[in-house]
Design an enzyme around this catalytic site. Structure first.
Site, mmCIF file in Angstrom:
data_model
loop_
_atom_site.group_PDB
_atom_site.id
_atom_site.type_symbol
_atom_site.label_atom_id
_atom_site.label_comp_id
_atom_site.label_asym_id
_atom_site.label_seq_id
_atom_site.Cartn_x
_atom_site.Cartn_y
_atom_site.Cartn_z
ATOM 1 N N LYS A 256 0.821 -1.313 0.015
ATOM 2 C CA LYS A 256 -0.083 -0.102 0.105
ATOM 3 C C LYS A 256 0.760 1.382 0.026
ATOM 4 O O LYS A 256 0.318 2.442 -0.140
ATOM 5 C CB LYS A 256 -1.068 -0.026 1.316
ATOM 6 C CG LYS A 256 -0.496 -0.102 2.418
ATOM 7 C CD LYS A 256 -1.744 0.143 3.542
ATOM 8 C CE LYS A 256 -1.306 -0.310 4.821
ATOM 9 N NZ LYS A 256 -2.372 -0.690 5.706
ATOM 10 N N ARG A 257 2.156 1.088 0.229
ATOM 11 C CA ARG A 257 3.021 2.149 -0.009
ATOM 12 C C ARG A 257 3.247 2.849 -1.407
ATOM 13 O O ARG A 257 3.551 3.854 -1.481
ATOM 14 C CB ARG A 257 4.334 1.999 0.754
ATOM 15 C CG ARG A 257 4.065 1.738 2.366
ATOM 16 C CD ARG A 257 5.335 2.192 3.208
ATOM 17 N NE ARG A 257 4.983 1.978 4.438
ATOM 18 C CZ ARG A 257 5.913 2.418 5.548
ATOM 19 N NH1 ARG A 257 7.170 2.479 5.143
ATOM 20 N NH2 ARG A 257 5.606 2.522 6.604
#
Ligand code: GLU
Length: 499
Positions: A256-257
């Site tokens: 998700k980064r």
């Protein structure tokens, strides 16, 4: 002899937003079951009491339905081998845990958390490959039973061989070997009486007659423990098939980064479920004629597990958007597309939430268009100047946004209250007034300096869309170099370690 019925399962843990990797595993498990006239089972693995939430389970169920990957047995519909929620199967696990202890394959462990942390530390320093020194393994069973009966707190651990090699077969990778010496005496029952994942997954896959475990590559390292449990119980293990990990464009594990990963993001952005399924189907698999657009039915008709290739499939958002566009243009009449738009966001329920927060600023009905476009438009136009708070340059703002991103990633519940508290704490820690702090956020989230209330807006947009917008704003500001990012991470860890 009749062929074994093909039964696959998806076994998500209801912690956080449903991940696109869950949809990927679900798709391949579903397709393999349907191809063989078998069954696809949904089992909720909620043995982590602290992190599991009913909201997350709801979200998983909803996203699978949205994708059209309906299960033949599982929550809501039940089935022959239920219940399908692990927290409702505790008695079953206890029976099997007791059996392992009685047969000498497992033992109660009375070590305190503090002792375990100490031992782990020491052993790590000494370069040992496992973290527990097996202190309780040799307590005579009668003594252990007495201590349990006297009410002493304990966990249960399985007895992993001290030497030798575990060999198991993965359908896509062939034989895999792992030295037992590198594997700890895994806890199979926690002090709260709940089983750990390893015990529950084996018991359930066996009792639910799962024929093929199709899941992500990240679980391969757990297989030796599972194989050992199958051996202890005298059961035949299912076929293991570990799908290649989805990757970011830079080949790192999809995270998700770097990418939106929640199914909710794709749904809210207006990706069609059929396009998402089609795209996930291309991750490690393809039709023999290499056609990129294919339906779920075509995939089912042509699918063979052994055709999955292991080269890390790259999840490329632009490619998905391209495919999605083809679906919109090629497969929908105006009427059908209108139905999809209504289902997506042009509906009363969604309008109500938005109207609630903007009616206070409306002077005529047509204000709606300008005031709410950031809820319906994913390409927010940003101006670099507006993103800057006075006296701070691009890098400083980027650093602030990055730290906010890290904080937002940690939020389990993305509500306006929790977002507000997060910002408040953040402003105190960094000694920046809340009103200055929120200024670049307004721009990042809505593209406007004056807009609908920030925290409500973020809640309505959801975590992934909000974070993606903050990331776009950082790009507009020139982003942080790898070196700066590393330095910032240190600062962040020291500032926020306790939150
Ligand atoms: N509960 C595990 C998860 O969260 C399931 C892993 C498996 O499929 O065995 O993904």
């Amino acid at each position: 002899m009749t062929a074994k019925k093909i039964r696959t399962r998806l076994a998500p843990s209801p912690t956080g937003d449903p991940h696109v990797g869950t949809a990927y595993q679900a798709l391949f498990g579903y397709v393999w079951a349907k191809k063989n006239n078998g069954s696809f089972i949904l089992r909720i693995e909620d043995t982590d009491k602290e992190r599991s939430t009913p909201e997350s389970e709801r979200a998983i169920v909803d996203s699978l339905k949205w994708l059209g990957l309906e299960w033949d047995e599982g929550p809501e519909i039940g089935g022959t081998y239920g219940p399908y929620r692990q927290s409702e199967r505790l008695e079953i696990y206890h029976e099997y845990i007791n059996r392992l202890v009685a047969e000498g394959h497992a033992y109660p462990c009375f070590c305190s958390r503090e002792r375990l942390a100490e031992v782990r530390n020491e052993r790590q320093k000494a370069g040992a490959s496992s973290g527990y020194d097996r202190k309780c393994r040799d307590i005579p069973p009668e003594e252990a039973t007495k201590r349990v009966e006297a009410g002493e707190e304990f966990t249960v651990r399985m007895k992993v061989p001290l030497e030798g090699t575990c060999v198991f077969e993965d359908l896509l990778r062939g034989e895999i070997e792992k030295d037992w010496a590198s594997i700890d005496d895994q806890v199979i029952m926690k002090a709260d009486g709940f089983p750990t994942y390893h015990l529950a997954v084996v018991v359930d896959d066996h009792l639910m007659k799962i024929s093929h475990i199709i899941r992500g590559e990240e679980w391969i390292n757990s297989v030796p423990k599972h194989v050992l449990l199958y051996e202890f119980f005298g059961w035949e293990p299912p076929v293991f098939c570990h799908l290649p990990l989805l990757r970011n464009k830079d080949k790192s594990k999809l995270s998700k980064r770097k990418n939106p990963v929640s199914i909710d993001w794709y749904r809210k952005t207006g990706i069609l479920p059929e396009a998402l399924l089609n795209y996930l189907g291309m991750m490690g698999w393809h039709l023999s004629d290499d056609r990129e657009k294919f339906s779920l039915h075509e995939m089912i008709d042509n699918f063979r597990l052994e055709d999955i290739s292991l080269g890390g499939p790259v999840f490329d958002l632009d490619k998905l958007l391209w495919l999605n566009g083809r679906y919109i243009r090629e497969d929908f009449s105006t009427d059908d597309l209108l139905d999809r738009l209504v289902e997506w966001g042009l509906n009363r329920e969604h309008f109500e939430k938005i109207l609630d927060i903007c009616k206070g600023r409306m002077s005529c009905l047509s204000d709606w268009g300008d005031m709410t476009n950031h809820f319906f438009n994913n390409n927010i136009s940003l101006s670099k100047d507006e993103l800057l708070i006075k006296n701070r340059d691009e890098t400083e703002i980027c650093e602030i946004l990055q730290m906010i991103l890290w904080e937002l990633e940690k939020l389990d519940r993305f509500t306006k209250e929790s977002i507000y508290l997060l910002f408040k704490e953040f402003s105190e820690k960094l000694d920046i007034k809340l009103k200055y702090l929120t200024q670049p956020l307004y721009i990042a989230i809505s593209g406007k300096a004056v807009s609908t209330p920030l925290f409500d807006t973020m809640e309505i947009l959801g975590s992934d869309i909000s974070r993606m917008r903050i990331r776009s704003a950082m790009e507009e500001l020139g982003n942080l170099s790898g070196k700066k990012l590393k330095k910032l991470e240190k600062k962040y860890n020291s500032l926020f370690a306790d939150i």
